[in-house]
Design a protein around this motif. Structure first.
Motif: not given
Length: 503
Positions: A18-31, A33-38
């Motif tokens: 779960i933490i890895s998925e969240q970290a990967t999402y935030l890395r791809k999201k970058g700047s 806009p979109g939710p910070y937690l999924v």
């Protein structure tokens, strides 16, 4: 003790994933806009399935708030990017090729449509197949389809009129499912004509409905689930269409005149097959019965729900714009002074204002609001953001429709007049039929169908919407439709004469 250790280890693994998925999402999201937690594994999939209208509205709002013109999210564990800006959408449409963007049509479309599909073809193979499909949409072919379309439309509209007035008092009837049946029978008749017997059409319709339902459900490919039923239904539909292709080839080899879309295609295909056999070469690509059937199913998917959506919005928009309705009826009286419903291609070409209305309907309510693609590489979509490889990208045709045009929120068919030509002036934003190498090859056929419906519906019926709160809000089913399924009172106009073939 061992059980406790096992549970602790399993919990630790889940937390790590779960933490890895969240970290990967935030890395791809970058700047972006979109939710910070999924939500783990699903992202916002449940909210998208439950209320797609609200979900995509939120995505568009997030993109509007950012100078990037896009927003990010997670669906079913897949990172997704929504493109609001039409310039960004054009970049995607123009770069559909190996190694850049691949059109997918539906996030899980390959499971439904199969790998060998026009949607997924690229580069030379795609160009070659489109060349082979060109005979299906020549003026001669379109003229052949026209009476088939007209008769199906008229027959269904007459049935609608009788249904609406079957009781002691007129009742409002929802047009969405009726329009879907009209569009499906039109597609069946135009695409495979005499090769689909009447007694097989009900099963064909039922299977297509199963497919339609599966498109909007969670992609659980297990017995009993809608997605699983949809996949099996597609297999049966392709089997049926394979039989139609074999019959068409037989007739075209005998030298008969083409009577449907499949005939126009097979007339050239059987010549190419014969030439290949004579030269001792294998049959040309995309010429087997099953390959042809798969591509005809693509046509069905592309036309069926899109046409249904446009018919409903035509009724909705002309009900709320009586000035436009009056001009349509005035033009129809001029072009068809006898009121004949057997509309010719020459008459259709004279319907300049009706065509403007049709174009404006698909601008302000484009049926395919989103056109999913997948990024095959890291693609710098703007100076400030690079779409990561593997991202599902959603260019929004709907949002593009309200950019650039004069008073874009206004229903104004005159924007397509010879003087204003906003479809050319704002060509970058008029995307109901896509753009780039995968633009809709059947654009003229689709516009003809909508024009025929407008020409007939508004001269056959007096009508009014049954207005309810929120009735014109968007519903995804899977293309967009009025939320109330277009609930309408209908009655035949006093000067309407029932055609003999509908009696």
């Amino acid at each position: 003790m061992d059980l406790a250790l096992y549970a602790y280890t399993l919990l630790s693994i889940c937390i790590f994933i779960i933490i890895s998925e969240q970290a990967t999402y935030l890395r791809k999201k970058g700047s972006a806009p979109g939710p910070y937690l999924v939500v783990p594994f699903l992202g916002n999939a449940l909210s998208m399935v439950r209320n797609p209208t609200a979900y995509w509205h939120d995505q568009a709002s997030a993109a509007l708030s950012s100078p990037l013109g896009l927003s990010a999210n997670l669906l079913f564990g897949r990172f997704v990017v929504f493109l609001r800006d039409s310039g960004l959408s054009q970049k995607v449409f123009a770069n559909v090729r190996s190694g850049v963007f691949h059109l997918i049509g539906h996030p899980f479309g390959k499971k439904l449509f199969g790998e060998h599909n026009l949607i997924y073809m690229l580069d030379h193979a795609h160009k070659d197949l489109r060349r082979r499909l060109a005979p299906n949409f020549t003026p001669r072919a379109l003229a052949t389809y026209l009476p088939l379309q007209s008769r199906v439309i008229v027959s269904h509209l007459v049935a609608w009129g009788h249904l609406a007035n079957a009781g002691n008092a007129p009742l409002p009837i929802p047009l969405r499912l009726l329009s879907r049946d009209l569009s499906l029978e039109t597609s069946q008749t135009v695409f495979v004509g005499p090769y689909l017997p009447q007694n097989d059409r009900l099963a064909f319709k039922n299977d297509y409905n199963l497919f339609n339902v599966g498109l909007m459900k969670l992609p659980i490919d297990l017995p009993g689930f809608a997605f699983w039923r949809a996949r099996l239904a597609v297999g049966r539909l392709v089997d049926t269409l394979s039989g139609c292709a074999a019959k068409s080839k037989e007739r075209m080899r005998a030298g008969d005149e083409p009577s449907c879309l499949m005939d126009f295609w097979m007339a050239e295909t059987v010549k190419e097959i014969a030439e290949a056999e004579k030269a001792g070469m294998p049959a040309p690509p995309d010429s087997s019965d099953r390959e042809v059937a798969g591509h005809v199913f693509d046509f069905l998917f592309a036309s069926q729900d899109a046409s249904t959506s446009s018919l409903l919005w035509a009724v909705t928009l002309l009900d709320s714009h009586p000035d436009v309705l009056a001009r349509v009826r005035e033009e129809q009286a001029k072009v068809r002074p006898t009121g004949s419903l057997d509309i010719t291609l020459d008459q259709l070409r004279e319907m300049k204002y009706t065509e403007m209305v049709a174009k404006e309907v698909v601008r302000i309510r484009p049926p395919a609001t989103l056109v999913p693609h997948v990024a095959a590489c890291d693609f710098p979509i703007t100076e400030g953001y690079t779409i990561p490889k593997g991202t599902i990208v959603f260019p929004s045709v709907y949002e593009s429709s309200f950019q650039g045009f004069t008073e874009p929120e206004k229903f104004d068919p005159d924007r397509f007049s010879g003087e204003r030509q906003e479809d050319q002036v704002f060509k970058q934003n008029w995307l109901p039929f896509g753009a780039g190498p995968h633009h809709c090859i059947g654009q003229r056929y689709a516009l003809n169908h909508l024009m025929l419906f407008i020409a007939v519906f508004f001269t056959v019926f007096e009508f009014r919407r049954h207005k309810t709160p929120g009735c014109d809000e968007l519903a995804y089913v899977p293309t967009i439709a009025p939320k109330d399924d277009c609930l309408v009172y209908l009655s035949f106009r006093k000067d309407f004469i029932l055609p003999k073939y509908t009696a």
